[in-house]
Design a protein around this motif. Structure first.
Motif, PDB file in Angstrom:
ATOM      1  N   ALA A 248       1.114  -1.620   0.266  1.00  0.00           N
ATOM      2  CA  ALA A 248       0.560   0.116  -0.463  1.00  0.00           C
ATOM      3  C   ALA A 248       0.999   1.422  -0.333  1.00  0.00           C
ATOM      4  N   ALA A 249       2.119   1.824   0.741  1.00  0.00           N
ATOM      5  CA  ALA A 249       2.877   1.966   0.642  1.00  0.00           C
ATOM      6  C   ALA A 249       3.206   2.487  -0.480  1.00  0.00           C
ATOM      7  N   MET A 250       3.799   1.383  -0.995  1.00  0.00           N
ATOM      8  CA  MET A 250       4.266   1.558  -2.444  1.00  0.00           C
ATOM      9  C   MET A 250       3.697   2.186  -3.150  1.00  0.00           C
ATOM     10  N   ARG A 251       2.264   1.820  -3.103  1.00  0.00           N
ATOM     11  CA  ARG A 251       1.279   2.525  -4.318  1.00  0.00           C
ATOM     12  C   ARG A 251       0.997   3.691  -3.837  1.00  0.00           C
ATOM     13  N   GLN A 252       1.983   4.586  -3.435  1.00  0.00           N
ATOM     14  CA  GLN A 252       2.258   5.745  -2.873  1.00  0.00           C
ATOM     15  C   GLN A 252       2.779   6.982  -4.204  1.00  0.00           C
ATOM     16  N   LEU A 253       4.294   5.904  -4.494  1.00  0.00           N
ATOM     17  CA  LEU A 253       5.201   5.988  -4.987  1.00  0.00           C
ATOM     18  C   LEU A 253       4.707   6.215  -6.511  1.00  0.00           C
ATOM     19  N   ASP A 254       5.668   7.120  -7.697  1.00  0.00           N
ATOM     20  CA  ASP A 254       5.709   7.761  -8.914  1.00  0.00           C
ATOM     21  C   ASP A 254       5.784   6.263  -8.919  1.00  0.00           C
ATOM     22  N   PRO A 255       4.970   6.223 -10.172  1.00  0.00           N
ATOM     23  CA  PRO A 255       5.461   4.591 -10.746  1.00  0.00           C
ATOM     24  C   PRO A 255       7.224   4.689 -11.324  1.00  0.00           C
ATOM     25  N   GLN A 256       7.377   5.443 -12.099  1.00  0.00           N
ATOM     26  CA  GLN A 256       8.549   5.763 -12.753  1.00  0.00           C
ATOM     27  C   GLN A 256       9.585   5.929 -11.756  1.00  0.00           C
ATOM     28  N   SER A 257       9.326   6.170 -11.008  1.00  0.00           N
ATOM     29  CA  SER A 257      11.157   6.693  -9.585  1.00  0.00           C
ATOM     30  C   SER A 257      11.983   5.442  -9.489  1.00  0.00           C
ATOM     31  N   THR A 258      12.686   6.051  -8.688  1.00  0.00           N
ATOM     32  CA  THR A 258      14.123   4.943  -8.877  1.00  0.00           C
ATOM     33  C   THR A 258      13.586   4.508  -6.747  1.00  0.00           C
ATOM     34  N   VAL A 259      13.662   2.934  -6.741  1.00  0.00           N
ATOM     35  CA  VAL A 259      13.807   2.941  -5.711  1.00  0.00           C
ATOM     36  C   VAL A 259      15.372   2.592  -5.092  1.00  0.00           C
ATOM     37  N   LEU A 260      15.676   2.700  -4.058  1.00  0.00           N
ATOM     38  CA  LEU A 260      17.253   2.151  -3.785  1.00  0.00           C
ATOM     39  C   LEU A 260      16.651   1.019  -2.420  1.00  0.00           C
ATOM     40  N   ILE A 261      17.139   0.056  -2.902  1.00  0.00           N
ATOM     41  CA  ILE A 261      17.450  -1.042  -1.940  1.00  0.00           C
ATOM     42  C   ILE A 261      18.537  -1.327  -1.541  1.00  0.00           C
ATOM     43  N   ILE A 262      18.885  -1.685   0.113  1.00  0.00           N
ATOM     44  CA  ILE A 262      20.043  -2.109   0.754  1.00  0.00           C
ATOM     45  C   ILE A 262      19.812  -3.503   1.379  1.00  0.00           C
ATOM     46  N   GLY A 263      20.708  -4.431   0.624  1.00  0.00           N
ATOM     47  CA  GLY A 263      20.524  -6.174   0.713  1.00  0.00           C
ATOM     48  C   GLY A 263      19.949  -6.846  -0.028  1.00  0.00           C
ATOM     49  N   SER A 264      21.028  -7.599  -0.604  1.00  0.00           N
ATOM     50  CA  SER A 264      20.480  -8.408  -2.138  1.00  0.00           C
ATOM     51  C   SER A 264      19.817  -9.782  -1.201  1.00  0.00           C
ATOM     52  N   GLY A 265      19.149 -10.194   0.184  1.00  0.00           N
ATOM     53  CA  GLY A 265      18.923 -11.966  -0.012  1.00  0.00           C
ATOM     54  C   GLY A 265      16.907 -11.581   0.086  1.00  0.00           C
ATOM     55  N   LEU A 266      16.218 -12.810   1.102  1.00  0.00           N
ATOM     56  CA  LEU A 266      15.458 -12.973   0.223  1.00  0.00           C
ATOM     57  C   LEU A 266      14.647 -11.580   0.590  1.00  0.00           C
ATOM     58  N   THR A 267      14.426 -11.122   1.870  1.00  0.00           N
ATOM     59  CA  THR A 267      14.092  -9.977   1.746  1.00  0.00           C
ATOM     60  C   THR A 267      13.953  -8.890   0.869  1.00  0.00           C
ATOM     61  N   MET A 268      14.808  -9.035  -0.170  1.00  0.00           N
ATOM     62  CA  MET A 268      15.416  -8.019  -1.278  1.00  0.00           C
ATOM     63  C   MET A 268      14.014  -9.050  -2.099  1.00  0.00           C
ATOM     64  N   VAL A 269      14.243 -10.304  -2.271  1.00  0.00           N
ATOM     65  CA  VAL A 269      13.161 -10.202  -3.284  1.00  0.00           C
ATOM     66  C   VAL A 269      12.468 -10.331  -2.942  1.00  0.00           C
TER      67      VAL A 269
END
Length: 475
Positions: free
Chosen positions: A202-223
């Protein structure tokens, strides 16, 4: 099952035979095992969530957030490895989970949604409650948080967040996992306050769909975070930063392989294990067999190998092997892995080997972070519209800013486990205090015993521990 809501503080002390702190998978499975044993007993499960059996892991509501193991690997019955497969067969036949047809595989190879797995756990607990009722045994959900604990000669007394006090002959720390994305940190960088929850579609739906999102960590939570973004309609760039830049491999269903560790007990050190495992993987590939086949045979021996290793060997494993062990062993469910691979192939998702160094002020909205890319001496600042903390699980109780872990550590009722992973305990789960003395009435199971067994979080681990501990508590 009765459910006691938070109420007014009282001087009265409620008594029970066994108190279970935590009502996720660990607490629910222990309660179920206790209810199935002969004898009459009263069990109280203290859990602030509205439902038992879900915890952090199985409270997800999105169908795209699936188990990372197939049904044949996820039974909560240690005596029946096909229990989840059988439950799913009946559930699907009666119209449940109609989306299961999207996975064109036998039911035993399905990867169910985590929310559905929570329903399965709850049903098995309800069935155990019915069995227990025949013996006069009960389990009650006390909806509150435990904030303090006192060990006496003949009992353990708990203080709850609503002022209630409970007392039982035995108490079990079944606190489950502390996800880094949702756990207050004692020494916080402010990351969680600035970051989106990886599972909050729900919170992610508030983002501009074309915006850049940064993620820290590349494990299963990232998936999971990438799945959440996709379901929220996000179509912009995703920049992932992790120290080693490793992605989880996709989980496949390889054929059986010889259990080489059962045949050769001379393999004891991490170096010996990795050398022999690589040899078997090369041999499997030469025969046209998936390298995951020999790797999967190691799982049953990890507890033995870890417990007999020295602290030096354990540190070597954590420092040099752990990132590759996690990416190869804790693998991604196929549908999620396909999404990540597709986005990576399209160039929308980039994986960069870089360390997170902190938040930076952002004058133009969004969020800015400072990173240091691997191989570079200088740091740099990266900007995005949003940030997600996908750095996994916090196992070090010294860093968890929750009342109970801090009280237990401060007062010396528990001590950190090996390498500060969870807490220390005897083989039967009895907790060790700061002086190394074994508690008679305080036990732990599941993720808090990570440092004792390394793998102490999987469903099968928790189910086996629940059965053994239940038998120990009713002797």
């Amino acid at each position: 099952m009765t459910d006691t809501p938070s109420g007014q503080a009282s001087d009265a002390i409620r008594h029970a035979d066994i108190l279970i702190i935590g009502g996720g998978l660990s607490g629910a499975m222990l309660a179920a095992q206790l209810l199935r044993l002969p004898g009459k007993r009263q069990v109280l499960v203290i859990e602030p969530r509205a439902e038992l059996g879900r915890g952090e892991a199985y409270s997800a509501v999105e169908l795209g957030h699936t188990l990372n193991g197939n049904a044949a690997r996820m039974s909560v019955d240690p005596d029946n490895p096909d229990d989840l497969t059988q439950w799913l067969t009946e559930h699907i036949a009666t119209g449940g989970w109609p989306e299961s047809h999207q996975q064109s595989v036998p039911i035993s190879e399905l990867f169910p949604p985590r929310g559905l797995f929570g329903v399965y756990v709850q049903q098995r607990l309800a069935e155990a409650q019915a069995v227990g009722a025949g013996n006069g045994s009960t389990v009650e959900h006390v909806r509150a948080e435990v904030i303090d604990l006192q060990i006496m000669d003949d009992a353990v007394r708990l203080t709850l967040s609503d002022g209630q006090r409970l007392q039982g002959a035995y108490t079990v720390l079944a606190t489950g996992m502390f996800p880094a994305a949702r756990t207050p940190q004692k020494q916080s960088s402010g990351l969680n306050a600035a970051a989106l929850d990886p599972w909050d579609v729900a919170a992610m739906r508030q983002l501009d769909p074309q915006s850049t999102v940064l993620i820290i960590g590349s494990g299963l939570t990232m998936v999971d975070a990438v799945v959440s973004l996709e379901q929220a309609g996000h179509r912009g760039p995703i920049e992932v930063f992790s120290r080693h830049g490793l992605l989880p491999h996709v989980r496949r269903q390889p054929p059986e392989w010889v259990d080489f560790l059962a045949q050769d007990h001379s393999i004891r050190t991490p170096r010996q294990l990795m050398r022999e495992l690589r040899r078997h993987c090369r041999e499997a590939i030469a025969q046209g067999i998936d390298w995951q086949a020999p790797l999967d045979t190691v799982r049953a021996h990890i507890g033995r190998l870890w417990s007999q290793a020295s602290d030096v060997q354990r540190r070597q494993f954590v420092r040099h092997v752990r990132p590759w062990w996690e990416s190869h062993h804790h693998r991604s469910p196929p549908l999620s892995a396909e999404l990540v691979a597709r986005l990576h192939g399209e160039g929308r998702l980039r994986i960069q080997a870089a360390s997170f160094k902190g938040l930076e002020p952002s004058l133009s909205g969004g969020v800015s972070i400072r990173i240091r890319r691997r191989g570079e001496a200088e740091t740099c600042v990266v900007h995005g519209a949003a940030l997600i903390n996908s750095s996994g699980i916090e196992y070090d109780w010294r860093r968890v800013a929750r009342p109970l872990p801090q009280q237990l550590l401060t007062r010396g009722l528990v001590r950190p486990g090996p390498l500060a992973l969870g807490i220390a305990a005897a083989v039967d789960g009895a907790v060790l205090n700061a002086e190394g003395h074994v508690a008679n009435r305080l036990f732990a199971m599941g993720p808090p015993l990570r440092g004792m067994w390394w793998e102490s979080t999987a469903v099968t681990d928790v189910a086996s521990q629940a059965k053994l501990l239940a038998a120990r508590l009713v002797v």
